[in-house]
Design an enzyme around this catalytic site. Structure first.
Site, PDB file in Angstrom:
ATOM      1  N   LEU A   1       0.836  -1.203   0.000  1.00  0.00           N
ATOM      2  CA  LEU A   1       0.000   0.000   0.000  1.00  0.00           C
ATOM      3  C   LEU A   1       0.872   1.255   0.000  1.00  0.00           C
ATOM      4  CD1 LEU A   1      -2.381  -1.532   2.649  1.00  0.00           C
ATOM      5  CD2 LEU A   1      -2.972  -1.085   0.249  1.00  0.00           C
TER       6      LEU A   1
ATOM      7  N   LYS B   1      15.309  -0.158   5.529  1.00  0.00           N
ATOM      8  CA  LYS B   1      14.862   0.559   4.316  1.00  0.00           C
ATOM      9  C   LYS B   1      15.063   2.070   4.471  1.00  0.00           C
ATOM     10  CE  LYS B   1      12.269   1.486   0.623  1.00  0.00           C
ATOM     11  NZ  LYS B   1      12.567   1.164  -0.741  1.00  0.00           N
TER      12      LYS B   1
ATOM     13  N   LYS C   1       9.267  11.109   0.262  1.00  0.00           N
ATOM     14  CA  LYS C   1       8.491  10.314   1.243  1.00  0.00           C
ATOM     15  C   LYS C   1       9.442   9.539   2.171  1.00  0.00           C
ATOM     16  CE  LYS C   1       5.952   6.078   1.777  1.00  0.00           C
ATOM     17  NZ  LYS C   1       5.501   4.821   1.217  1.00  0.00           N
TER      18      LYS C   1
HETATM   19  P1  NAD Z   1       0.963   2.792  -6.043  1.00  0.00           P
HETATM   20  O1  NAD Z   1       0.322   4.070  -5.620  1.00  0.00           O
HETATM   21  O2  NAD Z   1       1.280   2.572  -7.491  1.00  0.00           O
HETATM   22  O3  NAD Z   1       0.062   1.541  -5.571  1.00  0.00           O
HETATM   23  C1  NAD Z   1      -0.628   1.485  -4.370  1.00  0.00           C
HETATM   24  C2  NAD Z   1      -1.929   0.727  -4.618  1.00  0.00           C
HETATM   25  O4  NAD Z   1      -2.621   0.588  -3.382  1.00  0.00           O
HETATM   26  C3  NAD Z   1      -2.875   1.453  -5.580  1.00  0.00           C
HETATM   27  O5  NAD Z   1      -3.248   0.573  -6.623  1.00  0.00           O
HETATM   28  C4  NAD Z   1      -4.061   1.840  -4.696  1.00  0.00           C
HETATM   29  O6  NAD Z   1      -5.302   1.810  -5.377  1.00  0.00           O
HETATM   30  C5  NAD Z   1      -3.995   0.757  -3.637  1.00  0.00           C
HETATM   31  N1  NAD Z   1      -4.678   1.118  -2.398  1.00  0.00           N
HETATM   32  C6  NAD Z   1      -4.619   2.260  -1.695  1.00  0.00           C
HETATM   33  N2  NAD Z   1      -5.398   2.185  -0.598  1.00  0.00           N
HETATM   34  C7  NAD Z   1      -5.956   0.948  -0.608  1.00  0.00           C
HETATM   35  C8  NAD Z   1      -6.844   0.271   0.259  1.00  0.00           C
HETATM   36  N3  NAD Z   1      -7.328   0.863   1.350  1.00  0.00           N
HETATM   37  N4  NAD Z   1      -7.205  -0.986  -0.067  1.00  0.00           N
HETATM   38  C9  NAD Z   1      -6.716  -1.573  -1.177  1.00  0.00           C
HETATM   39  N5  NAD Z   1      -5.869  -0.994  -2.039  1.00  0.00           N
HETATM   40  C10 NAD Z   1      -5.495   0.271  -1.755  1.00  0.00           C
HETATM   41  O7  NAD Z   1       2.284   2.662  -5.152  1.00  0.00           O
HETATM   42  P2  NAD Z   1       3.550   1.736  -5.460  1.00  0.00           P
HETATM   43  O8  NAD Z   1       4.525   2.486  -6.299  1.00  0.00           O
HETATM   44  O9  NAD Z   1       3.082   0.389  -5.874  1.00  0.00           O
HETATM   45  O10 NAD Z   1       4.210   1.664  -3.997  1.00  0.00           O
HETATM   46  C11 NAD Z   1       3.678   0.826  -2.987  1.00  0.00           C
HETATM   47  C12 NAD Z   1       4.625   0.881  -1.795  1.00  0.00           C
HETATM   48  O11 NAD Z   1       5.928   0.427  -2.191  1.00  0.00           O
HETATM   49  C13 NAD Z   1       4.821   2.295  -1.221  1.00  0.00           C
HETATM   50  O12 NAD Z   1       4.874   2.207   0.171  1.00  0.00           O
HETATM   51  C14 NAD Z   1       6.154   2.745  -1.813  1.00  0.00           C
HETATM   52  O13 NAD Z   1       6.822   3.686  -0.991  1.00  0.00           O
HETATM   53  C15 NAD Z   1       6.900   1.428  -1.874  1.00  0.00           C
HETATM   54  N6  NAD Z   1       7.972   1.351  -2.888  1.00  0.00           N
HETATM   55  C16 NAD Z   1       7.760   1.844  -4.135  1.00  0.00           C
HETATM   56  C17 NAD Z   1       8.788   1.775  -5.074  1.00  0.00           C
HETATM   57  C18 NAD Z   1       8.589   2.307  -6.476  1.00  0.00           C
HETATM   58  O14 NAD Z   1       9.593   2.441  -7.204  1.00  0.00           O
HETATM   59  N7  NAD Z   1       7.359   2.584  -6.905  1.00  0.00           N
HETATM   60  C19 NAD Z   1      10.014   1.179  -4.741  1.00  0.00           C
HETATM   61  C20 NAD Z   1      10.177   0.645  -3.470  1.00  0.00           C
HETATM   62  C21 NAD Z   1       9.143   0.733  -2.541  1.00  0.00           C
END
Ligand code: NAD
Length: 297
Positions: free
Chosen positions: A65, A171, A246
């Protein structure tokens, strides 16, 4: 194994696909209908709420999430997982959140009889798609051993970092260093070029000298130095400035709670914050070099 998966975004979507490819059965939930459609087309079963995932005959639930507020809602809310999941079902949160929130949610899960791990990742969307993520895992050694084969379907390096919350600690510490080191490389490259050096020659010297680091030799922020770095494609793709902002916010907030000074981390946070406020939040974080360059290359 039958696995529940919540959060099918840029990271969770491809991670879920890799679990399906490895032969696991998935019941999934996301607020986004498009994200749900993609997972269902790949073979997952749709659930219409976290409760529906909790009530499915799953043995393990993974969440991916955006931030702590969503993690709290999905686990601790009245419509959340903990009020409805069977005891013994293992819970793994791979979202990047602050260590204190991770520990609080894990404690609540354990009080209800559900083992829980925090398992944030590094490797970005490319690593999620390729199944080569690094998982930094906090929780008991026995729970880590149970989860390891599942995480291995989505990642290459699975590291046990210690008790609950320590995955998040690893992390935030790593990403704080990355944010700082990128600014250091940007500053050094800009100084050298402004004083008359060729950027590729300067990078070559740094990368065979004591200034070398990942930000200089793999992800150099100066355009044209590394063909495959975001700097050589207009800072598109890669790791967005707002995601770095973030993670620096998580680091400085966690530091504040224990009164640990993070002087360069806080400065880095402010530099990325200003860069984002100037409209650059969507650019790769290495674009921070633009705050130093006299003439934008
Ligand atoms: P994103 O915004 O693309 O995906 C998050 C998903 O969660 C969305 O599809 C959203 O609809 C869903 N969501 C939100 N609230 C919800 C709920 N209550 N119930 C169900 N689904 C819900 O984000 P992301 O890029 O996939 O990142 C996810 C996590 O991974 C974050 O914490 C981010 O910091 C971490 N992260 C991201 C990256 C990157 O490069 N994108 C790299 C490492 C870590």
């Amino acid at each position: 194994m039958h696995i529940g998966f919540l959060g099918l975004g840029n990271m969770g979507g491809p991670m879920a696909l890799n679990l399906l490819k490895a032969g696991h059965r998935l019941t999934v939930f996301d607020l986004s209908p498009e994200a749900m459609t993609r997972a269902v087309e790949a073979g997952a079963t749709a659930a219409d709420s976290p409760i529906a995932v909790a009530r499915a005959p799953v043995e393990l639930i993974i969440t991916m999430l955006p931030a702590a507020i969503h993690v709290r809602q999905v686990y601790l809310g009245s419509q959340g997982l903990l009020n409805h999941v069977r005891p013994d079902v293992m819970l793994i949160d791979s979202s990047t959140i602050d260590p204190m929130s991770a520990r609080e949610v894990a404690r609540a899960a354990q009080e209800r009889g559900n083992p829980m791990l925090d398992a944030p990742v590094s490797g970005g969307t490319g690593g999620a798609a390729a199944g080569t993520l690094t998982f930094m895992v906090g929780g008991s050694a026995a729970d880590f051993d149970r989860a390891q084969p599942i995480l291995a379907a989505m990642g290459k390096n699975i590291v046990h970092c210690g008790d609950s919350g320590n995955g998040q600690v690893a992390k935030v510490a790593n990403n704080m260093l990355l944010g700082i080191s990128m600014i250091g490389v940007a500053e050094a490259m800009s100084l050298g070029v402004s004083l008359g050096m060729d950027p590729a020659v300067l990078a070559g010297v740094i990368n065979t000298s004591s200034g070398r680091c990942w930000s200089s030799d793999t992800y150099n922020p100066y355009p044209g130095v590394l063909e495959n770095a975001p700097a050589s494609r207009g800072y598109s793709g890669g790791f967005g400035t707002d995601l770095m902002l973030k993670d620096l916010g998580l680091a400085t907030e966690a530091a504040k709670q224990i009164r640990q000074p993070v002087i360069l981390g806080a400065l880095a946070q402010q530099l990325y914050q200003r860069f984002s406020a100037d409209g650059n939040g969507g650019l790769d974080f290495s674009a921070i070099i633009q705050t130093y360059l006299r003439q934008q290359p």
